[in-house]
Motif scaffolding. Structure first.
Motif, short mmCIF file in Angstrom:
data_model
loop_
_atom_site.label_atom_id
_atom_site.label_comp_id
_atom_site.label_asym_id
_atom_site.label_seq_id
_atom_site.Cartn_x
_atom_site.Cartn_y
_atom_site.Cartn_z
N ASP A 42 35.44 35.03 52.96
CA ASP A 42 35.77 34.10 51.88
C ASP A 42 34.77 34.21 50.73
N ALA A 45 34.94 37.53 48.83
CA ALA A 45 36.08 37.59 47.91
C ALA A 45 35.71 37.00 46.55
N MET A 46 34.77 36.04 46.56
CA MET A 46 34.32 35.44 45.30
C MET A 46 33.20 36.25 44.66
N GLU A 56 31.36 28.61 40.16
CA GLU A 56 32.82 28.59 40.05
C GLU A 56 33.16 27.81 38.79
N GLU A 58 36.18 27.76 37.24
CA GLU A 58 37.39 27.05 37.66
C GLU A 58 37.92 27.83 38.86
N PRO A 59 38.83 27.23 39.64
CA PRO A 59 39.28 27.94 40.84
C PRO A 59 39.79 29.34 40.46
N GLY A 60 39.24 30.36 41.12
CA GLY A 60 39.64 31.73 40.85
C GLY A 60 38.78 32.45 39.82
N THR A 61 37.92 31.71 39.12
CA THR A 61 37.03 32.32 38.13
C THR A 61 35.58 32.01 38.49
N THR A 62 34.88 33.03 38.97
CA THR A 62 33.50 32.83 39.40
C THR A 62 32.57 33.78 38.66
N ARG B 145 39.99 47.91 40.54
CA ARG B 145 40.84 46.88 39.94
C ARG B 145 40.84 46.90 38.42
#
Lengths: 203, 203
Positions: A42, A45-46, A56, A58-62, B145
């Motif tokens: 997990d 992946a970030m 983070e 926003e969710p999905g942007t780290t 990617r």
């Protein structure tokens, strides 16, 4: 925003301090790196580089890398100068911090104060010690001539260098021999909104 | 402007490449670090940290740290994105380069290809090797990617990472196992105004 970090880590303290001074709301997510929390699927992946801090946005942007996070958060605020050369000076000192300072000062502190078995890192500590003092010498020389590292005022360059300098004694570095650094540490501590490093439950 | 550097150094190649692509006139001042040229009193007065590259912007105004120099030169040009997050991504990869990539990949190349006595650095090479491959793994994952490291186009993040990646094989790193990195190296080489690294009279 969420800030993934580990208490006691100077790199994680950098954005913690800036976000506090910016008056930002954020959630601190504590990870225990010694228990492998930054190597889980997990987390990778970030941040495929498996390091904290990680912001983070926003969710999905780290965003990883402590000093890149500082720059991102400080854009358009008084913590980052507007002049082109002064901005380059901020980066000069932040790259100095990550290349010449952190690898020699933070690592020794980690081996001595966190792992608690300096004996097994004796050779590495002996290699890092003079390089760490060399970095402190460079800082002392600069701070003998100016109050802050860039633009004549407190900036993210100071935050970046404060993070591991103010705890360098935990790695056995004698800060008493650096009067200009000690004065600067005090100036940094007196900045509005200053907060101490989260130290968690470190034994 | 004057650029103090040493031929064969990837860190010095970074500003050499960018200034060439920007069409800037500059004077290259060759220093032989192995002969102590960066530790003289004259040089330490310009850069107390005793490292190259060093950019002399004008007499009396100098800027060290390869990636800070890149940022200073690229401001307001197509080599640095304007979007806030994309700019932070540029810094993310430049700090990755100086912390996770260069200390493990450039150093091994230096010991093997420059000092020419890898035997006396065998233990350090063994420590750096897996970390160097870990950095290349992170790059490969990213380049699988996207075409470039920040902002979907060639930027100073690519210049920073190209510098030591394209000569990593000189330190014994097998780049054949990284197809995405190889495609990216080719894309970088095909950029307008690309120039090879100054290699000087290195034996």
């Amino acid at each position: 925003m969420k800030l993934f970090g580990m208490s006691g880590s100077g790199n994680c303290y950098k954005p913690q301090l800036l976000m506090s001074q910016l008056g930002m709301d954020f959630e601190w997510v504590e990870l225990d790196l010694r228990a492998g929390a930054s190597r889980t699927a997990d987390f990778l992946a970030m941040n495929p580089n498996g390091k904290v801090p990680l912001l983070e946005i926003e969710p999905g942007t780290t965003l990883p890398e402590s000093n890149a996070i500082l720059w991102y958060l400080a854009e358009g605020t008084p913590f980052l100068p507007e002049d082109r050369l002064e901005r380059a000076r901020v980066l000069q000192w932040m790259f100095f911090e990550q290349y010449s300072h952190e690898p020699n000062i933070a690592t020794v502190r980690f081996w001595i104060a966190f792992l608690g078995n300096p004996e097994s890192h004796q050779q590495k500590i002996a290699e890092c010690r003079p390089r760490g003092y060399a970095a402190l010498d460079v800082m002392e020389g600069e701070l003998a001539r100016r109050s802050y590292f860039a633009g004549d005022r407190y900036s993210i360059a100071d935050i970046a260098l404060y993070a591991y300098t103010h705890v360098a004694h935990e790695g056995g570095f004698e800060l008493d021999r650096y009067p200009a650094i000690n004065d600067w540490l005090q100036r940094v501590r007196e900045q509005p909104g200053h907060v101490p490093m989260a130290t968690g439950d470190r034994a």
